[in-house]
Enzyme design. Structure first.
Site, mmCIF file in Angstrom:
data_model
loop_
_atom_site.group_PDB
_atom_site.id
_atom_site.type_symbol
_atom_site.label_atom_id
_atom_site.label_comp_id
_atom_site.label_asym_id
_atom_site.label_seq_id
_atom_site.Cartn_x
_atom_site.Cartn_y
_atom_site.Cartn_z
ATOM 1 N N ALA A 108 0.837 -1.204 0.000
ATOM 2 C CA ALA A 108 0.000 0.000 0.000
ATOM 3 C C ALA A 108 0.880 1.265 0.000
ATOM 4 O O ALA A 108 1.943 1.268 0.621
ATOM 5 C CB ALA A 108 -0.922 -0.007 1.210
ATOM 6 N N GLY A 110 0.171 1.339 -3.353
ATOM 7 C CA GLY A 110 0.031 0.590 -4.581
ATOM 8 C C GLY A 110 0.733 1.109 -5.815
ATOM 9 O O GLY A 110 0.564 0.535 -6.892
ATOM 10 N N LYS A 112 3.967 0.963 -6.676
ATOM 11 C CA LYS A 112 4.885 -0.054 -7.180
ATOM 12 C C LYS A 112 4.140 -1.342 -7.514
ATOM 13 O O LYS A 112 4.505 -2.060 -8.450
ATOM 14 C CB LYS A 112 5.991 -0.310 -6.162
ATOM 15 C CG LYS A 112 6.851 0.920 -5.873
ATOM 16 C CD LYS A 112 7.868 0.628 -4.795
ATOM 17 C CE LYS A 112 8.651 1.884 -4.408
ATOM 18 N NZ LYS A 112 7.798 2.884 -3.728
ATOM 19 N N ASP A 130 -0.160 -5.777 2.809
ATOM 20 C CA ASP A 130 0.190 -4.703 3.728
ATOM 21 C C ASP A 130 -0.414 -5.025 5.088
ATOM 22 O O ASP A 130 -1.496 -5.617 5.159
ATOM 23 C CB ASP A 130 -0.323 -3.350 3.231
ATOM 24 C CG ASP A 130 0.514 -2.194 3.759
ATOM 25 O OD1 ASP A 130 1.449 -1.761 3.056
ATOM 26 O OD2 ASP A 130 0.250 -1.739 4.894
ATOM 27 N N ASP A 157 1.070 -9.430 8.568
ATOM 28 C CA ASP A 157 2.380 -8.937 8.962
ATOM 29 C C ASP A 157 3.392 -9.662 8.077
ATOM 30 O O ASP A 157 3.513 -10.893 8.130
ATOM 31 C CB ASP A 157 2.643 -9.251 10.434
ATOM 32 C CG ASP A 157 3.962 -8.685 10.934
ATOM 33 O OD1 ASP A 157 4.893 -8.527 10.136
ATOM 34 O OD2 ASP A 157 4.069 -8.425 12.147
ATOM 35 N N CYS A 238 13.349 4.474 1.232
ATOM 36 C CA CYS A 238 13.520 5.886 0.880
ATOM 37 C C CYS A 238 14.186 6.605 2.055
ATOM 38 O O CYS A 238 13.730 7.650 2.512
ATOM 39 C CB CYS A 238 12.192 6.539 0.504
ATOM 40 S SG CYS A 238 10.882 6.360 1.734
#
Length: 310
Positions: A108, A110, A112, A130, A157, A238
């Site tokens: 999520a 979404g 990628k 997710d 998970d 990131c």
């Protein structure tokens, strides 16, 4: 010391790095090849009077100098999707093929996931997982708008992801069929999103960096375990923090039977670091790619490609 100054020793030009982090992030869209071609999107944007600049590294990624991604009809009809430029990299490195069995472990909202579906020609099996049920609504909405049909959405998970709900397919040893490729775009401290989220450092702490690194290690280990021998796992974040990048790879290389492999990077970057503060990492982490905002006028990113032992 600010979070950005923490990484002065890792970047080639600390001043250029910090200046880039202070500039707004360009608006970028990805062409959704499930519904349209690059030429059709270009014609549509021309007709609408929307300025765009194709990136020099990928024909299906456009910068919009004077517009936002969601303010035109090609977006509403699912021909394009707003996606930060460097965020397009992990799916391309994973390189899923039509008919593959693919898991996006942290899917999520979404961007990628739907890119993976397009690269797969919307065929095979794509599992978008997710652990945040609320964020899965955004994943479903984006998948529907972009015309994705090969997607199964799960709410688990990722550290304890079970293959059983996906059904069993015959394997040589009678077990549950594993994935051909897995993407782990892991939850992180998001330092590299500072250009998009200027308040990203307001709640930053070293404790959070260390905490999320533990989660990342668990997810990446499970990804390796759930991938068939010879299969591919891509790990990305990131963030700039080695604790969340090279240290995670170092941990998984020691704990699981896998190796880091080289990959061609269409964006400028530098190798992963093998030393950070008092820690040293497996020399092969140099095969990973660090992308800083001043290299390509993008957000910050980290990407690594692993192969599961046969």
């Amino acid at each position: 010391m600010t979070p950005l100054e923490r990484y002065d020793s890792l970047v080639d030009d600390p001043e250029a790095f910090r200046r880039a982090c202070e500039r707004p992030l360009p608006s970028v869209v990805r062409v959704n090849t499930i519904k349209a071609t690059t030429d059709r999107v270009a014609d549509a944007l021309d007709t609408e009077g929307v300025d765009y600049e194709p990136t020099d590294w990928h024909p299906g990624v456009f910068r919009l100098p004077n517009d936002s991604p969601g303010r035109n009809w090609p977006h509403a009809h699912g021909w394009i999707h707003g996606q930060e430029e460097v965020s397009n990299l992990p799916a391309l490195v994973l390189d899923p093929q039509p008919g593959d069995r693919v898991w996006d472990a942290c899917a999520a909202p979404g961007s990628k996931t739907t890119q993976l579906a397009a690269l797969m020609d919307d065929s095979g099996l794509l599992v978008g997982n997710d652990n945040n049920l609320g964020r899965l609504s955004a994943l479903r909405h984006n998948a529907e708008r972009l015309g994705v049909t090969n997607l199964v959405v799960t709410n688990q998970d990722a550290r304890n992801f079970s293959l059983k709900p996906l059904g069993e397919r015959a394997t040589d040893d009678g077990g549950i069929d594993a994935f051909d490729r897995v993407l782990v775009d892991a939850p992180c401290s998001c330092e590299g999103t500072i250009r998009k989220n200027p308040d990203a450092f307001d709640t930053w702490s070293l404790d959070h960096v260390h905490s999320v690194a533990g989660v990342q290690k668990g997810i990446l280990r499970r990804a390796i375990q759930a991938t068939r021998p010879g299969g591919t796992v891509v790990y990305s974040t990131c963030t700039f923090a080695p604790e969340e990048n090279e240290a995670v790879l170092d941990h998984v290389l020691d704990a699981e039977d896998c190796r880091l492999v080289d990959f061609d990077a269409p964006l400028d970057g530098v190798p992963g670091v093998t030393e950070w503060q008092d820690e040293t990492y497996d020399p092969s982490v140099e095969k990973a790619l660090r992308i800083y905002p001043h290299h390509n006028d993008t957000g910050g990113f980290f990407c690594a490609k692993l192969e599961v032992a046969e």
